[in-house]
Design a protein around this motif. Structure first.
Motif, PDB file in Angstrom:
ATOM      1  N   GLU A   1      -4.976   1.081  -5.890  1.00 26.33           N
ATOM      2  CA  GLU A   1      -4.556   0.316  -4.715  1.00 26.33           C
ATOM      3  C   GLU A   1      -5.748  -0.295  -3.981  1.00 26.33           C
ATOM      4  O   GLU A   1      -5.728  -1.484  -3.612  1.00 26.33           O
ATOM      5  N   ASP A   2      -6.794   0.492  -3.749  1.00 27.69           N
ATOM      6  CA  ASP A   2      -7.980  -0.012  -3.054  1.00 27.69           C
ATOM      7  C   ASP A   2      -8.610  -1.181  -3.797  1.00 27.69           C
ATOM      8  O   ASP A   2      -9.025  -2.184  -3.181  1.00 27.69           O
ATOM      9  N   ALA A   3      -8.679  -1.057  -5.128  1.00 26.45           N
ATOM     10  CA  ALA A   3      -9.275  -2.132  -5.919  1.00 26.45           C
ATOM     11  C   ALA A   3      -8.415  -3.394  -5.871  1.00 26.45           C
ATOM     12  O   ALA A   3      -8.930  -4.508  -5.692  1.00 26.45           O
TER      13      ALA A   3
ATOM     14  N   LYS B   1      -4.451   5.780  -5.139  1.00 23.34           N
ATOM     15  CA  LYS B   1      -5.394   5.217  -4.174  1.00 23.34           C
ATOM     16  C   LYS B   1      -6.481   4.361  -4.830  1.00 23.34           C
ATOM     17  O   LYS B   1      -6.824   3.281  -4.347  1.00 23.34           O
ATOM     18  N   GLU B   2      -7.048   4.832  -5.923  1.00 25.45           N
ATOM     19  CA  GLU B   2      -8.138   4.083  -6.565  1.00 25.45           C
ATOM     20  C   GLU B   2      -7.669   2.699  -7.006  1.00 25.45           C
ATOM     21  O   GLU B   2      -8.363   1.696  -6.804  1.00 25.45           O
TER      22      GLU B   2
ATOM     23  N   SER C   1      -1.214 -12.683  -3.075  1.00 23.34           N
ATOM     24  CA  SER C   1      -1.184 -11.726  -1.957  1.00 23.34           C
ATOM     25  C   SER C   1      -0.389 -12.346  -0.814  1.00 23.34           C
ATOM     26  O   SER C   1      -0.329 -13.561  -0.661  1.00 23.34           O
TER      27      SER C   1
ATOM     28  N   VAL D   1     -11.281  -7.374 -11.539  1.00 21.83           N
ATOM     29  CA  VAL D   1     -12.401  -6.458 -11.332  1.00 21.83           C
ATOM     30  C   VAL D   1     -13.484  -6.722 -12.375  1.00 21.83           C
ATOM     31  O   VAL D   1     -13.202  -7.104 -13.511  1.00 21.83           O
TER      32      VAL D   1
ATOM     33  N   PHE E   1      -6.199  -4.440  -3.579  1.00 22.28           N
ATOM     34  CA  PHE E   1      -6.159  -5.089  -2.272  1.00 22.28           C
ATOM     35  C   PHE E   1      -7.522  -5.653  -1.869  1.00 22.28           C
ATOM     36  O   PHE E   1      -7.610  -6.419  -0.900  1.00 22.28           O
ATOM     37  N   SER E   2      -8.564  -5.310  -2.580  1.00 19.47           N
ATOM     38  CA  SER E   2      -9.890  -5.856  -2.260  1.00 19.47           C
ATOM     39  C   SER E   2     -10.170  -7.164  -2.992  1.00 19.47           C
ATOM     40  O   SER E   2     -11.146  -7.852  -2.687  1.00 19.47           O
ATOM     41  N   LEU E   3      -9.315  -7.528  -3.960  1.00 21.91           N
ATOM     42  CA  LEU E   3      -9.535  -8.733  -4.761  1.00 21.91           C
ATOM     43  C   LEU E   3      -8.949  -9.967  -4.078  1.00 21.91           C
ATOM     44  O   LEU E   3      -8.006  -9.875  -3.287  1.00 21.91           O
ATOM     45  N   ALA E   4      -9.498 -11.098  -4.423  1.00 28.62           N
ATOM     46  CA  ALA E   4      -8.936 -12.383  -4.002  1.00 28.62           C
ATOM     47  C   ALA E   4      -8.009 -12.876  -5.102  1.00 28.62           C
ATOM     48  O   ALA E   4      -8.214 -12.574  -6.283  1.00 28.62           O
TER      49      ALA E   4
ATOM     50  N   ARG F   1       0.855  -1.192   0.000  1.00 27.71           N
ATOM     51  CA  ARG F   1       0.000   0.000   0.000  1.00 27.71           C
ATOM     52  C   ARG F   1       0.891   1.242   0.000  1.00 27.71           C
ATOM     53  O   ARG F   1       1.935   1.275   0.630  1.00 27.71           O
TER      54      ARG F   1
END
Length: 469
Positions: free
Chosen positions: A375-377, A372-373, A405, A387, A379-382, A367
């Protein structure tokens, strides 16, 4: 009989005196009573006197009203000229940046830019003219293996071209800064307060000598002198011409040679302080508080923030396809859904030249390494997913796929260096965007007009014409 005669004479004299005094008494009465009241009845005279009293009251009331208006105007002028400057245009944790402080800082920076610009232009004009194309083709180029020098004397080489290029770059930088000077100066003042307050919380201090050093560093003369001076001569090698540090023979006059001698610290500080006086805006104490001390504290805070960065953290490995429009991004997602290869599609569509040839591969990153946009996407993925909708950022539209990850992976040297470089800027951004509203803006067009007028009056130059090249 004599006594009686004397009495009559005295009586006659008194009667005569009364007769002579009568006209004077009448004249005095006439002065007190207007002539037009003669012949008035008692009722008319009473009404006349009442009208006179009312007229007198009207005059007195009018005079009082005029006095009030004058006082209001004077109060408005006093507030506009004197007290208006005490209004805040921004604040940091309750500490205001007043209009006067902002105007003074803006004027000083504009003066510094103009001074530096003039000095650079003067230096540029002192340099010898660049060689003509004919001279260049006739041997005025650095000697190389394919172009050996003829005879014993090496051909002349335009080493001053390096200085010309550096000066042009600095002039462009000054032009860019002046185009957004108002916002830059206000940001600098608020960031200075943020740094000062954080330093106080951490118990950080700076010495007077450290502040003096910053005063010298930010002076216009020092900024200009940071450019290397190169002169027309022959370098020992082409590399020397590029760096401007080796093999240059000088042809300087005695005065130019004297200018090359480093000045002592007290001399430099005195010159820097004189530039503060010449600007006519900030006092030395104001410059220390608002600019020099925050800069000295900023360097120390940056060191502490870098030292706090962990050497390992949660990281992800991802790849992406960057395109210009949302429609193109959605079409790419549809094609991936139909089974097309991600790497092949990245090579075909991606506008990210740094990753497209690697199939969109970005490698591992923590991070803070990406916008930011994105990075947020990511780190939210498996792992193994991507996306379902394009992710918009300042660069365009991303299709992101997460490959791996790790909750605690050692940072690469490159990632660690990047986090250290951006540590202070990210901390400042977080303070400005804090939900606690640490930094507040009280901007208005009227306040900015007041600031510009202040700068123009002190400098004698319209603010929009300052540092405009």
């Amino acid at each position: 009989m004599k006594k009686t005669g004397t009495t009559k004479t005295t009586a006659q004299a008194a009667q005569k005196a009364r007769a002579m005094a009568a006209p004077k008494t009448a004249a005095k009465g006439a002065a007190k009573q207007p002539l037009r009241t003669a012949g008035m009845t008692k009722r008319q005279l009473s009404r006349h006197q009442r009208d006179q009293r009312q007229s007198t009251l009207v005059i007195v009331a009018g005079s009082a009203s005029l006095a009030v208006v004058v006082l209001v105007v004077l109060a408005a002028v006093w507030f506009e000229v004197l007290r208006k400057g005490d209004e805040a245009i921004a604040s940091v944790a309750g500490t205001p940046v007043t209009l006067t402080t902002y105007a003074k800082a803006l004027g000083y920076r504009g003066f510094a830019i103009q001074t530096q610009y003039d000095q650079l232009v003067a230096r540029y004009q002192e340099l010898p003219a660049p060689p003509t194309p004919e001279a260049s083709t006739s041997g005025d180029t650095p000697p190389t293996g394919d172009n050996p020098p003829a005879g014993d004397k090496p051909p002349p080489y335009d080493s001053a071209q390096l200085e010309r290029s550096l000066i042009q770059q600095q002039l462009q930088r000054l032009q860019l800064e002046s185009s957004d000077l108002e916002a830059t100066v206000l940001d600098g003042l608020t960031e200075g307060l943020l740094v000062r307050q954080e330093a106080a919380r951490r118990g950080m201090t700076v010495s007077g000598a450290e502040v003096d050093k910053k005063i010298v560093e930010i002076s216009p003369a020092m900024q200009t002198s940071l450019l290397p001076r190169v002169t027309t001569g022959q370098p020992e090698s082409p590399q020397g011409a590029i760096t401007g540090t080796t093999g240059l023979t000088t042809t300087l006059s005695p005065s130019e040679l004297a200018a090359q001698v480093p000045k002592s610290d007290p001399e430099l500080l005195q010159e820097a302080k004189q530039s503060i006086v010449d600007s006519k805006f900030l006092t030395e104490d104001e410059l220390r508080y608002w600019i020099a001390e925050p800069l000295a504290l900023r360097a120390k805070l940056d060191e502490q923030l870098q030292a706090q960065i962990a050497t390992s953290s949660a990281q992800v490995r991802a790849r992406h396809i960057l395109v210009e429009t949302e429609e193109t991004a959605k079409q790419a997602i549809d094609r991936l859904g139909k089974g097309e290869d991600f790497a092949a599609l990245a090579q075909e569509l991606s506008t990210d030249n740094g990753s497209k040839d690697k199939g969109g591969e970005l490698g591992w990153f923590p991070r803070g390494a990406m916008v930011k946009e994105f990075e947020d996407a990511a780190f939210s993925l498996a792992p193994g997913t991507r996306v379902s909708e394009p992710v918009k950022s300042q660069y365009g539209f991303h299709i992101i796929e997460l490959e791996e990850s790790d909750p605690n992976r050692p940072l690469s040297e490159e990632s660690l260096a990047q986090l250290k470089r951006t540590a202070l800027s990210k901390w400042l951004a977080a303070q400005k965007e804090s939900p606690d509203k640490i930094v507040q803006s009280f901007y208005s067009p009227q306040k900015l007009t007041w600031v510009r007028d202040y700068v123009s009056k002190v400098s004698g130059v319209p603010v929009r014409k300052q540092a405009q090249y």
